[in-house]
Motif scaffolding. Structure first.
Motif, mmCIF file in Angstrom:
data_model
loop_
_atom_site.group_PDB
_atom_site.id
_atom_site.type_symbol
_atom_site.label_atom_id
_atom_site.label_comp_id
_atom_site.label_asym_id
_atom_site.label_seq_id
_atom_site.Cartn_x
_atom_site.Cartn_y
_atom_site.Cartn_z
ATOM 1 N N PHE A 144 0.856 -1.185 0.000
ATOM 2 C CA PHE A 144 0.000 0.000 0.000
ATOM 3 C C PHE A 144 0.892 1.235 0.000
ATOM 4 C CE2 PHE A 144 -2.552 3.314 2.075
ATOM 5 C CZ PHE A 144 -3.646 3.305 1.221
ATOM 6 N N ARG A 146 -0.032 4.528 -1.463
ATOM 7 C CA ARG A 146 -0.740 5.723 -1.938
ATOM 8 C C ARG A 146 -0.023 7.013 -1.546
ATOM 9 N NH1 ARG A 146 -4.505 9.198 0.453
ATOM 10 N NH2 ARG A 146 -5.923 10.228 -1.028
ATOM 11 N N ASP A 233 -5.249 15.141 2.855
ATOM 12 C CA ASP A 233 -6.539 14.464 2.856
ATOM 13 C C ASP A 233 -7.571 15.170 3.722
ATOM 14 O OD1 ASP A 233 -6.253 12.277 1.099
ATOM 15 O OD2 ASP A 233 -5.074 11.184 2.565
ATOM 16 N N THR A 302 5.974 6.170 -10.771
ATOM 17 C CA THR A 302 4.721 5.995 -10.042
ATOM 18 C C THR A 302 4.348 4.522 -9.881
ATOM 19 O OG1 THR A 302 3.334 6.082 -12.018
ATOM 20 C CG2 THR A 302 3.890 8.182 -10.974
ATOM 21 N N LEU A 305 -1.204 3.107 -7.277
ATOM 22 C CA LEU A 305 -1.866 3.776 -6.159
ATOM 23 C C LEU A 305 -1.448 5.222 -5.984
ATOM 24 C CD1 LEU A 305 -1.840 0.979 -3.406
ATOM 25 C CD2 LEU A 305 -3.771 1.743 -4.804
ATOM 26 N N ASN A 306 -0.239 5.595 -6.412
ATOM 27 C CA ASN A 306 0.198 6.973 -6.162
ATOM 28 C C ASN A 306 0.387 7.798 -7.429
ATOM 29 O OD1 ASN A 306 2.712 6.317 -7.267
ATOM 30 N ND2 ASN A 306 3.817 6.409 -5.323
ATOM 31 N N LYS A 309 -0.523 11.510 -7.741
ATOM 32 C CA LYS A 309 0.304 12.582 -7.179
ATOM 33 C C LYS A 309 0.986 13.425 -8.252
ATOM 34 C CE LYS A 309 1.549 11.226 -2.492
ATOM 35 N NZ LYS A 309 2.674 11.231 -1.549
#
Length: 331
Positions: A144, A146, A233, A302, A305-306, A309
């Protein structure tokens, strides 16, 4: 339970000597991150040397317009210092946005420069992590990720550097002053933060026992027309998904000088030098800003998940530049 020895230093020389003599020891300042890592068994020193009594709390205005900040100065005190607020607004803004009021009252400027990454795999003390256990692998690459880095990332680590104030200091070309067994050293801030490369466990070029004693922020006209923009967030205390520290000087609609640094998207506070090159001498308009942002993120690496950005960082840069160059912006 692991026993930890604790002592409180009263002078810089004594603190350095104590830590240098014991490879299992470490300095303790505000402790807002270090204590968490001790509890999680991520850091396992056998001795802590408390440096809060050291005479390193000064916030000194320099004759040339710069400022020298002692390493044990609290973030809240620096954010409220008149010289910082008036001449280095992006620095004050980054400090306020970087932590809750309670943490700012405890956290020190030197400690902020040394804070560790917020990667969950680094902090769980169990998952393979090259920062914690060199050669064990990086769980975040296929995990994970992100919130992880898209700039400065590699096969060994993709953890994002968490500091806000370091981003502003990067744009301001601050210098980090240290004392150690080899004497006094001064690091350009871009050299003070290391890319992970093949040695992700080394985040700074410091020797064991080398202590940050101060941060020098030189005067620059760019700092007077500057801001720090942070996207996260939630609006309350949270780490950046993307942030930008930017300052510009403009004459007749043309950008004469520009300083940009990015946070939340890189493995270290990221100086946006490619964007600066495009901006200098160019017309201060949206087309220029978009091109500069796009070119700076062209080298992004990348994951599924990210990858958001990349666009987020570009939009944040453009928004910051448009805000800073708006005719409606108060002078």
């Amino acid at each position: 339970m692991r026993p930890i020895s604790y002592s409180r230093a009263s002078d810089v020389t004594g603190a350095i000597a104590t830590v240098t003599a014991d490879p299992t020891s470490d300095f303790l300042a505000g402790g807002t991150t270090e204590i968490d890592l001790l509890r999680q068994n991520v850091l396992q020193p056998r001795r802590l040397v408390d440096i809060n009594d050291l005479p390193l709390t000064q916030i000194e205005d320099r004759p040339d317009g710069g400022v020298y900040i002692g390493a044990v100065a609290r973030m809240s005190d620096v954010a409220e210092a008149p010289g910082v607020r008036e001449r280095f607004p992006m620095l004050a803004e980054a400090l306020v946005l970087g932590a809750s009021a309670q943490l700012r009252h405890m956290a020190t400027m030197g400690g902020n420069m040394m804070q560790r990454v917020r990667c969950g795999y680094f902090r769980d003390a169990v998952s393979p992590c090259n920062k914690r256990d060199p050669g064990s692998g990086c769980s975040a690459i296929d995990g994970f990720n992100r919130g992880h880095a898209v700039l400065g990332a590699g096969d060994s680590c993709i953890a994002t550097h968490p500091s806000d104030v370091a981003v502003a200091l990067m744009a301001l070309e601050a210098r980090i002053h240290t004392e150690g067994a080899s004497g006094r050293r001064v690091y350009a801030i871009d050299d003070f933060f290391l890319l992970p490369g093949d040695t992700p466990h080394l985040e700074h070029p410091l020797e064991h026992g080398e202590l940050i004693v101060g941060i020098e922020v030189p005067y620059t006209p760019v700092a007077g027309n500057a801001l720090y923009l942070k996207v996260r967030d939630r609006e309350s205390y949270e780490f950046a998904l993307a942030s930008v520290a930017v300052g510009v000087t403009i004459s007749d609609g043309v950008i004469r000088d520009a300083r940009l640094a990015l946070g939340g998207v890189a493995t270290k506070p990221w100086r946006a030098r490619r964007a600066e090159e495009i901006l200098r001498g160019a017309t201060a308009d949206r087309e220029t800003f978009v091109r500069a942002a796009r070119e700076e993120l062209a080298a992004a690496r990348t994951t599924p998940l990210n990858e958001f950005k990349v666009e987020l960082a570009q939009r944040t840069m453009v928004r910051a530049l448009e805000t800073l160059t708006s005719p409606e912006r108060p002078s």
